[in-house]
Scaffold this motif. Structure first.
Motif, short mmCIF file in Angstrom:
data_model
loop_
_atom_site.label_atom_id
_atom_site.label_comp_id
_atom_site.label_asym_id
_atom_site.label_seq_id
_atom_site.Cartn_x
_atom_site.Cartn_y
_atom_site.Cartn_z
N PRO A 172 0.83 -1.22 0.00
CA PRO A 172 0.00 0.00 0.00
C PRO A 172 0.86 1.27 0.00
N TYR A 173 0.37 2.30 -0.67
CA TYR A 173 1.04 3.60 -0.68
C TYR A 173 0.01 4.67 -1.01
N GLU A 174 0.35 5.90 -0.67
CA GLU A 174 -0.44 7.06 -1.10
C GLU A 174 0.36 7.82 -2.15
N TYR A 175 -0.36 8.35 -3.14
CA TYR A 175 0.32 8.99 -4.28
C TYR A 175 -0.28 10.36 -4.54
N THR A 176 0.60 11.33 -4.75
CA THR A 176 0.14 12.66 -5.13
C THR A 176 0.97 13.14 -6.31
N GLU A 177 0.30 13.81 -7.24
CA GLU A 177 0.94 14.29 -8.47
C GLU A 177 0.70 15.79 -8.58
N SER A 178 1.74 16.53 -8.90
CA SER A 178 1.65 17.98 -8.96
C SER A 178 2.02 18.47 -10.35
N ASP A 179 1.83 19.75 -10.58
CA ASP A 179 2.34 20.38 -11.80
C ASP A 179 3.86 20.49 -11.70
N GLY A 180 4.49 20.78 -12.83
CA GLY A 180 5.91 21.10 -12.81
C GLY A 180 6.79 19.89 -12.76
N GLY A 181 8.09 20.16 -12.67
CA GLY A 181 9.08 19.11 -12.78
C GLY A 181 9.92 18.93 -11.53
N HIS A 182 11.22 18.76 -11.76
CA HIS A 182 12.18 18.40 -10.72
C HIS A 182 12.71 19.68 -10.08
N ILE A 183 11.88 20.30 -9.24
CA ILE A 183 12.18 21.66 -8.77
C ILE A 183 11.88 21.80 -7.28
N TRP A 184 12.61 22.74 -6.64
CA TRP A 184 12.42 22.98 -5.22
C TRP A 184 11.02 23.47 -4.90
N ARG A 185 10.39 24.15 -5.83
CA ARG A 185 9.02 24.62 -5.57
C ARG A 185 8.11 23.45 -5.22
N ASN A 186 8.27 22.33 -5.93
CA ASN A 186 7.48 21.14 -5.62
C ASN A 186 7.90 20.52 -4.30
#
Length: 396
Positions: free
Chosen positions: A368-382
């Motif tokens: 089991p796991y929880e998954y979240t997906e955001s905009d943008g790429g490999h960045i500190w903002r994320n």
């Protein structure tokens, strides 16, 4: 008498130069964050032929890096007025911590009017914050504050002392309570300072704890580069050019010695030394380390966070050590039980496909796991957002 006059002239000249250095940055205001959330950049450069600003407040472009093509900051031209002041005003920006630099006649440089800088590997850029919403977590607010300390521990398995950063929550020094611990790991090119300077970890923890959205906890931020005793300039190697990927960072040595860090923390701090009160998380390479540490020590952490994890082939191809029996040790981790296995990644991250394949493996073994997906790429903002979303889920 003549020597005295020469000395006096040298003193006056030095004082004048010092005053010029002190006040030259005050000739213009930059960056100026307006009430409507637009931002004006200014640079006094009357002899320049062109001035641009580049930063993560601009639309991204693809940039070639050692890790392939990734999203990088765009750039835009400034306009010069009759006084030789170049300027550019953005559209309204979303609340966020932003980085930027100037490009003067093709030469990239920092803003002399802005003394606030951060280093990311070898890049040094200015920063500013557009306040509000998520960005308020990154600001120093009028709330109780934790303490950040630099500590050295004996990395017995590596054979030398190494440095780490530790955040203790507000009130730690005045209480006799025991606290849970989050081990927070940096990415390639980072060090024990990265999550504090680039990730705003102390501000995020202070503000979430004050809002009662997170449990008071210690946050331990080690150096994940096993060949270093500390960040460049902070250790025995002195000042040298930082590397994006130092030797032996993904060959199992760091993961294997990780319990030296846990033992140091649990010996020297008032913490709850059990699985239910330990969490481990990291970004990119730190996500890779978190994945392998948590499965190599499968009954040690109840909370695991993988932020844009560098799920990639291991350097050590042997059938022994940390990377051996990968799928079997994941199953052991699953069978031992845990409270949260949290995966987050940006939809345009170059590691997106690798993380998708990893989730397919977890699905196959029923982990089991929880998954979240955001905009943008490999960045500190994320990664700052992921930390602020992950921390409230811990130790509830």
């Amino acid at each position: 008498m003549k020597n005295y006059i020469v000395f006096a002239l040298l003193c006056i000249t030095s004082l004048t130069q010092a005053q010029e250095a002190l006040f030259s940055g005050g000739k213009v205001s930059s960056p100026q964050v307006h009430a409507d959330k637009t931002v004006t950049f200014r640079l006094a450069a009357p002899q320049a032929d062109s001035v641009q600003v580049t930063g993560d407040f601009l639309p991204t472009i693809k940039v070639e890096t050692p890790m392939g093509k990734v999203d990088g900051p765009g750039k835009v031209n400034l306009i010069k007025n009759e006084d030789g002041i170049w300027s550019f005003t953005t559209k309204a920006l979303n609340p966020e911590l932003y980085t930027y630099a100037f490009i003067v006649d093709g030469f990239k440089t920092t803003d002399p009017a802005n003394p606030f800088l951060i280093r990311d590997v070898v890049s040094v850029t200015n920063i500013f914050i557009v306040p509000g919403e998520q960005a308020d977590l990154y600001r120093v607010q009028d709330v109780p504050h934790g303490t950040v300390a630099s500590r050295w521990y004996d990395a017995q398995d590596l054979g030398f002392d190494r440095k780490l950063s530790i955040y203790t929550p507000p009130g730690y020094e005045q209480s006799d309570k025991e606290y849970p611990v989050l081990y927070l790991l940096h990415g390639a090119g980072g060090d024990e300072e990265a999550w504090l300077s680039l990730g705003r970890a102390a501000q995020i923890l202070d503000n979430l704890i004050a809002e009662e959205k997170a449990a008071p906890m210690l946050v331990v931020m080690p150096n994940g580069n096993v060949g270093q005793d500390a960040a460049p300039g902070a250790g025995s190697d002195g000042y040298y050019t930082p590397q994006f990927m130092t030797p032996e960072t993904m060959n199992g040595k760091y993961e294997a010695q990780f319990m030296d860090i846990v033992d140091f923390v649990e010996t020297n701090y008032r913490v709850k030394a059990n699985k239910e009160n330990r969490a481990i998380a990291g970004l990119s390479m730190g996500g890779y380390h978190s994945m392998h540490i948590s499965r190599f020590y499968p009954d040690t952490f109840d909370y695991v966070g993988l932020f844009s994890a560098a799920i990639m082939p291991r350097e050590d191809k042997s059938d022994k050590g940390v990377y051996a029996d990968f799928e079997e040790t994941l199953k052991a981790q699953k069978d031992n039980g845990y409270k949260l296995y949290w995966i987050a990644i940006g939809e345009s991250d170059f590691l997106y496909e690798a993380n998708t394949e990893y989730r397919e493996l977890l699905d196959k073994i029923g982990m089991p796991y929880e998954y979240t997906e955001s905009d943008g790429g490999h960045i500190w903002r994320n990664w700052r957002v992921y930390l602020s979303e992950f921390v409230p889920l811990l130790f509830q």
